[in-house]
Enzyme design. Structure first.
Site, PDB file in Angstrom:
ATOM      1  CB  VAL A 108       5.809  -6.644   2.851  1.00 39.67           C
ATOM      2  CG1 VAL A 108       5.317  -5.251   3.237  1.00 39.67           C
ATOM      3  CG2 VAL A 108       6.722  -6.578   1.635  1.00 39.67           C
ATOM      4  CB  THR A 109       5.387  -8.170   8.522  1.00 40.08           C
ATOM      5  OG1 THR A 109       6.602  -7.973   9.257  1.00 40.08           O
ATOM      6  CG2 THR A 109       5.425  -9.502   7.801  1.00 40.08           C
ATOM      7  NE  ARG A 116      -3.948   0.210   7.710  1.00 41.46           N
ATOM      8  CZ  ARG A 116      -3.494  -1.052   7.720  1.00 41.46           C
ATOM      9  NH1 ARG A 116      -2.198  -1.307   7.887  1.00 41.46           N
ATOM     10  NH2 ARG A 116      -4.324  -2.047   7.519  1.00 41.46           N
ATOM     11  CB  ALA A 120       3.849  -0.678   4.456  1.00 44.27           C
ATOM     12  NE  ARG A 121       2.710   6.011   0.407  1.00 38.91           N
ATOM     13  CZ  ARG A 121       2.580   5.938  -0.924  1.00 38.91           C
ATOM     14  NH1 ARG A 121       3.618   6.160  -1.712  1.00 38.91           N
ATOM     15  NH2 ARG A 121       1.424   5.629  -1.466  1.00 38.91           N
ATOM     16  CD  GLU A 145      -5.362  -7.263   3.208  1.00 40.73           C
ATOM     17  OE1 GLU A 145      -6.483  -6.749   3.178  1.00 40.73           O
ATOM     18  OE2 GLU A 145      -4.498  -6.973   4.052  1.00 40.73           O
ATOM     19  CE1 TYR A 149       3.435  -4.582  -1.090  1.00 37.96           C
ATOM     20  CE2 TYR A 149       1.723  -6.248  -1.230  1.00 37.96           C
ATOM     21  CZ  TYR A 149       2.806  -5.695  -0.571  1.00 37.96           C
ATOM     22  OH  TYR A 149       3.259  -6.249   0.594  1.00 37.96           O
ATOM     23  CE1 TYR A 433       7.459 -13.999  -6.438  1.00 41.27           C
ATOM     24  CE2 TYR A 433       8.312 -12.295  -5.014  1.00 41.27           C
ATOM     25  CZ  TYR A 433       7.816 -12.687  -6.230  1.00 41.27           C
ATOM     26  OH  TYR A 433       7.699 -11.779  -7.254  1.00 41.27           O
TER      27      TYR A 433
END
Ligand SMILES: CC(C)(COP(=O)(O)OP(=O)(O)OC[C@H]1O[C@@H](n2cnc3c(N)ncnc32)[C@H](O)[C@@H]1OP(=O)(O)O)[C@@H](O)C(=O)NCCC(=O)NCCS
EC number: 2.3.1.-
Length: 433
Positions: A108-109, A116, A120-121, A145, A149, A433
């Site tokens: 996930v990047t 922002r 990602a959402r 972090e 999530y 992972y």
């Protein structure tokens, strides 16, 4: 090697639509196309703040990526690399009394130029909807972090221990075990780690299947691994000559004292004897002042193998995060330790597990789950999907979450849930992972 079937699952159309409104193309990266495949890997490395990988490193990473469903988010105005990445695959995860298929999410990047703005959402929600459409009842990930999530319903479910031992004061107390230790070359080490993990992963809830690239990395065979030259391997063979344990580790000099630190990269064993033999090797290693290892189960026996327990420092930290998607299927996939008859009301802002559910666990330890018409007020217990996911594998106690005000219900009902859900051996996820 043929790509697994999940790589053919199309992208989630809702996320695709949302991102298209922002001028972004959300699509499966074509791993048969060299440019697309390389772009995905390079964007992933950039997103995780890694150095630019060499061509050889890219080729090696692709061996793993080709086993996954890789999605890129592309901005035509921002060059050839995707501006965001995510991938997923379906893996067995051990649960008490069995296994469940889990939707593992990784890579996930979002690039620094596009952060922002909801990418990602869109990707995470897309993964959960894709998993649901594929009939997968639970998703999992490991996190950079711990604050990212929860908003998607993931709960910290598989805490692990980071152990460090002051070998100058520990004092070995364990019994000598039969069998022998032998140094292993890197390929043998990688093979041993893979075999032993596969043999042992069914003994602790939370463990998932590994993949060859993971064991090559642990054994110092990954391109671009700056510590590769320092990696050593040792294997333990039992009295019958069967390999029961293997460990990858590095030694590095502690400045000015002519002594070293031993860092265990991974330790895989299938018997208690093998674990004791490898711990003895570590604790009694000449010229070593301290040793450390991460991703160990909370019930690792090390403190009980040394004379001075204070020589062992245990730091418990979050590691495996789970997210229940299909509540009845997930709860019916595992065994329980005690009978239970309870109505849970689950809040799930994304809807997947929301509602009131009657859970009946019989004397055989199996659950029967069905939706009920009740409300939060009529249910015995109220909790969110984060909390349900946290207690799912038996690694986090319902009573602890109730004490934190995160599960609501009568004390005896919470205790009954706790009795039913907890696992006998401490759950574990021994893989990043
Ligand atoms: C973490 C990351 C993927 C977030 O991407 P993003 O597209 O900027 O996130 P979004 O714009 O979709 O934000 C979604 C939510 O997450 C929050 N969020 C984003 N990054 C966060 C972070 N690093 N820590 C905590 N919260 C974060 C946002 O504030 C937003 O909150 P909201 O839903 O309450 O409004 C991105 O910062 C990144 O690539 N980081 C480096 C790589 C990494 O750490 N990846 C995670 C691997 S496990």
């Amino acid at each position: 090697m043929t790509a697994p079937e999940e790589t053919l699952i199309p992208v989630d159309t809702e996320s695709q639509r949302r991102l298209r409104e922002s001028g972004l193309d959300y699509r499966i990266a074509d791993m048969t196309d060299p440019a697309d495949a390389e772009g995905f890997v390079r964007a992933d490395a950039r997103g995780f703040l890694d150095e630019e990988p060499t061509d050889k490193a890219v080729a090696q990473m692709l061996e793993t990526m080709r086993l996954r469903r890789n999605i890129g988010v592309y901005d035509a105005a921002a060059g050839d690399l995707p501006v965001a990445t995510v991938n997923s695959w379906i893996t067995p995860m051990t649960v008490p009394g069995g296994e469940i298929d889990m939707w593992a999410i990784s890579s996930v990047t979002v690039s620094g130029t596009h952060r922002r703005r909801g990418i990602a959402r869109a990707m995470l929600e897309g993964e959960l909807r894709s998993a649901a459409s594929a009939g997968i009842a639970i998703a999992g990930l490991t996190v950079s972090e711990a604050t990212i999530y929860g908003r998607y319903g993931f709960g910290s479910a598989l805490p692990v221990a980071r152990l460090s031992v002051d070998t100058t004061r520990a004092g070995w107390m364990g019994e000598n075990v039969p069998g022998r230790l032998v140094y292993a070359d890197r390929q043998t080490l990688a093979d041993d780690l893979e075999t032993l993990h596969e043999q042992s992963r069914t003994t602790r809830a939370g463990q998932i299947a590994g993949w060859p690239g993971r064991w090559q990395r642990m054994a110092g065979l990954a391109e671009g691994d700056k510590e590769a030259a320092a990696v050593r391997g040792i294997r333990y063979l039992d009295a019958d000559g069967v390999v029961r344990g293997a460990m990858a580790y590095t030694l590095s000099e502690i400045p000015a004292v002519f002594r070293s630190e031993l860092r265990i990269r991974t330790l895989q064993t299938t018997t208690d004897e093998a674990l004791r033999a490898l711990w003895q090797f570590v604790v009694q290693h000449d010229l070593v002042d301290r040793a450390s290892v991460d991703l160990r189960p909370l019930d690792d026996p090390l403190p009980w193998l040394v004379a001075d327990q204070r020589a062992v420092k245990t730091e418990v930290h979050d590691h495996g995060w789970l997210r229940v998607i299909d509540l009845p299927t997930a709860l019916q996939a595992r065994e329980y330790r005690a009978p239970l008859d309870v109505v849970l009301h689950v809040d799930d802002p994304l809807g997947f597990a929301a509602g009131s559910w009657r859970i009946r666990i019989g004397a055989d330890g199996r659950a029967e789950v069905r939706a009920t018409d009740g409300t939060a007020d009529t249910a015995d217990v109220r909790l969110g999907v984060i909390e349900l996911s946290a207690i799912y594998a038996g690694g986090v106690r319902a009573t602890q979450l109730a004490a934190a005000g995160r599960i609501h219900g009568a004390g005896e009902t919470i205790t009954a849930i706790d009795e039913a859900f907890r696992a006998s051996a401490a759950p574990l996820l021994g893989i990043w992972y």
